[in-house]
Design an enzyme around this catalytic site. Structure first.
Site, PDB file in Angstrom:
ATOM      1  CG  HIS A  72     -39.749  -2.630 -17.120  1.00 49.84           C
ATOM      2  ND1 HIS A  72     -38.792  -1.795 -16.393  1.00 49.84           N
ATOM      3  CD2 HIS A  72     -39.934  -3.483 -16.297  1.00 49.84           C
ATOM      4  CE1 HIS A  72     -38.717  -2.526 -15.094  1.00 49.84           C
ATOM      5  NE2 HIS A  72     -39.418  -3.347 -14.963  1.00 49.84           N
TER       6      HIS A  72
ATOM      7  CG  ASP B 102     -35.754  -9.465 -15.146  1.00 49.64           C
ATOM      8  OD1 ASP B 102     -35.835 -10.242 -14.258  1.00 49.64           O
ATOM      9  OD2 ASP B 102     -36.340  -8.659 -15.328  1.00 49.64           O
TER      10      ASP B 102
HETATM   11  C1  GLP Z   1     -38.481  -5.413 -11.995  1.00 55.83           C
HETATM   12  C2  GLP Z   1     -38.367  -6.520 -12.762  1.00 55.83           C
HETATM   13  C3  GLP Z   1     -39.450  -7.026 -13.404  1.00 55.83           C
HETATM   14  C4  GLP Z   1     -40.656  -6.360 -12.747  1.00 55.83           C
HETATM   15  C5  GLP Z   1     -40.681  -4.981 -12.474  1.00 55.83           C
HETATM   16  C6  GLP Z   1     -41.887  -4.758 -11.382  1.00 55.83           C
HETATM   17  O1  GLP Z   1     -37.494  -4.359 -12.316  1.00 55.83           O
HETATM   18  N1  GLP Z   1     -37.132  -6.612 -13.682  1.00 55.83           N
HETATM   19  O2  GLP Z   1     -39.626  -8.251 -13.952  1.00 55.83           O
HETATM   20  O3  GLP Z   1     -42.023  -6.887 -13.136  1.00 55.83           O
HETATM   21  O4  GLP Z   1     -39.768  -4.549 -12.159  1.00 55.83           O
HETATM   22  O5  GLP Z   1     -41.603  -4.953 -10.154  1.00 55.83           O
HETATM   23  P1  GLP Z   1     -42.433  -4.675  -8.919  1.00 55.83           P
HETATM   24  O6  GLP Z   1     -43.235  -5.902  -8.853  1.00 55.83           O
HETATM   25  O7  GLP Z   1     -41.447  -4.542  -7.767  1.00 55.83           O
HETATM   26  O8  GLP Z   1     -43.365  -3.528  -9.068  1.00 55.83           O
END
Ligand code: GLP
Length: 267
Positions: free
Chosen positions: A156, A83
């Site tokens: 998500h 993304d």
């Molecule tokens: C972000 C990304 C995701 C990621 C998720 C968790 O917004 N778009 O791909 O897996 O949120 O992030 P974190 O690892 O900082 O908790």
């Protein structure tokens, strides 16, 4: 794998629980390195789907260390990131392109034209063309050998957010432009510093492409992920928790967790 880890099967998926986040990141990096090795042996190239966020940072540090030590080359690896914020300039330190540059691309021998991140500068009228092209590039490369995933607190994957559509519709979703969910925007304040500065839209690889990967490695660490991990693994398959759709391809999914993230899974 060391004896400190335990492996269980939940809803058909393999779940590896590690004592801490560092150990979980090491297991994820080992799995990526092993996939690169076996894909190079069988097809002469390896196609990886990569993730951003705080969770995979140590995975990339581990892969970069393996490269420096001489045991891992990315010369024949092709990467596709999940993304990117939209709109955003690649040189913006908050872009996922620049995150990837900092954490991996500048630290290994991955050729620049084999490192693909969705482009936050494409004019909006051409976004559909760009995202469809991204899916075509992956397909032309023979599909993803491995997709590394993280999970948002709302379940998500990539930026495929909870939505009121059917499981079949979500599972067919292509790479596209999306609006970020309020929970995602709240969590992004950590990166943007101010709620008003959070970019509210993003380009995301679709669930269809993610579920098509030949192997999926989901890495989740820390107590903030415990509840959503349990919902995604033990709960029903529902578009209210996008990561629960991984249950539909469970035999290709490995969840790598630390103890705090596994705390609500029960026995
Ligand atoms: C972000 C990304 C995701 C990621 C998720 C968790 O917004 N778009 O791909 O897996 O949120 O992030 P974190 O690892 O900082 O908790």
């Amino acid at each position: 794998m060391s004896s400190a880890e335990r492996t269980v099967q939940i809803s058909g998926s393999t779940v590896i629980v590690c004592p801490n986040a560092e150990a979980a990141s090491r297991v994820a990096a080992e799995s990526i390195a092993a996939t690169i090795d076996s894909a190079l042996k069988s097809r002469g190239k390896a196609i990886l789907g990569l993730a951003t966020g705080a969770t995979p940072e140590v995975v990339y540090a581990n892969l970069a260390a393996r490269h420096r030590a001489g045991g891992l080359s990315f010369q024949k690896v092709v990467t596709y990131n999940l993304d990117e914020y939209y709109p955003i300039q690649p040189i913006d330190p908050l872009s996922y392109r620049s995150y990837m540059h900092r954490h991996l691309f500048s630290r290994v021998d991955l050729p620049a034209n084999q490192a693909h991140v969705l482009d936050g500068t494409v004019p909006e009228a051409f976004v559909r063309e760009h995202t469809a092209e991204f899916d075509r590039w992956i397909e032309a490369d023979g599909g993803l050998d491995l997709q590394l995933l993280g999970i948002g607190r709302n379940g998500h994957i990539g930026f495929n957010e909870p939505a009121e559509w059917s499981v079949a519709e979500a599972a067919a979703a292509p790479t596209r432009l999306v609006e970020l969910h309020p929970v995602t925007r709240a969590d992004a304040v950590r990166e943007f510093g101010d709620a008003a500065k959070v970019i509210p839209r993003a380009l995301t690889m679709g669930v269809k492409q993610i579920l098509s990967a030949r192997a999926i490695v989901m890495l989740a660490t820390g107590p903030r992920k415990a509840s959503i991990v349990a919902q995604a693994l033990r709960g029903p398959v529902t578009t209210a928790v996008p990561a629960s759709l991984l249950q539909t391809v469970a035999d290709r999914v490995v969840w790598i967790l630390d103890e705090p993230a596994a705390a609500e899974l029960g026995s």
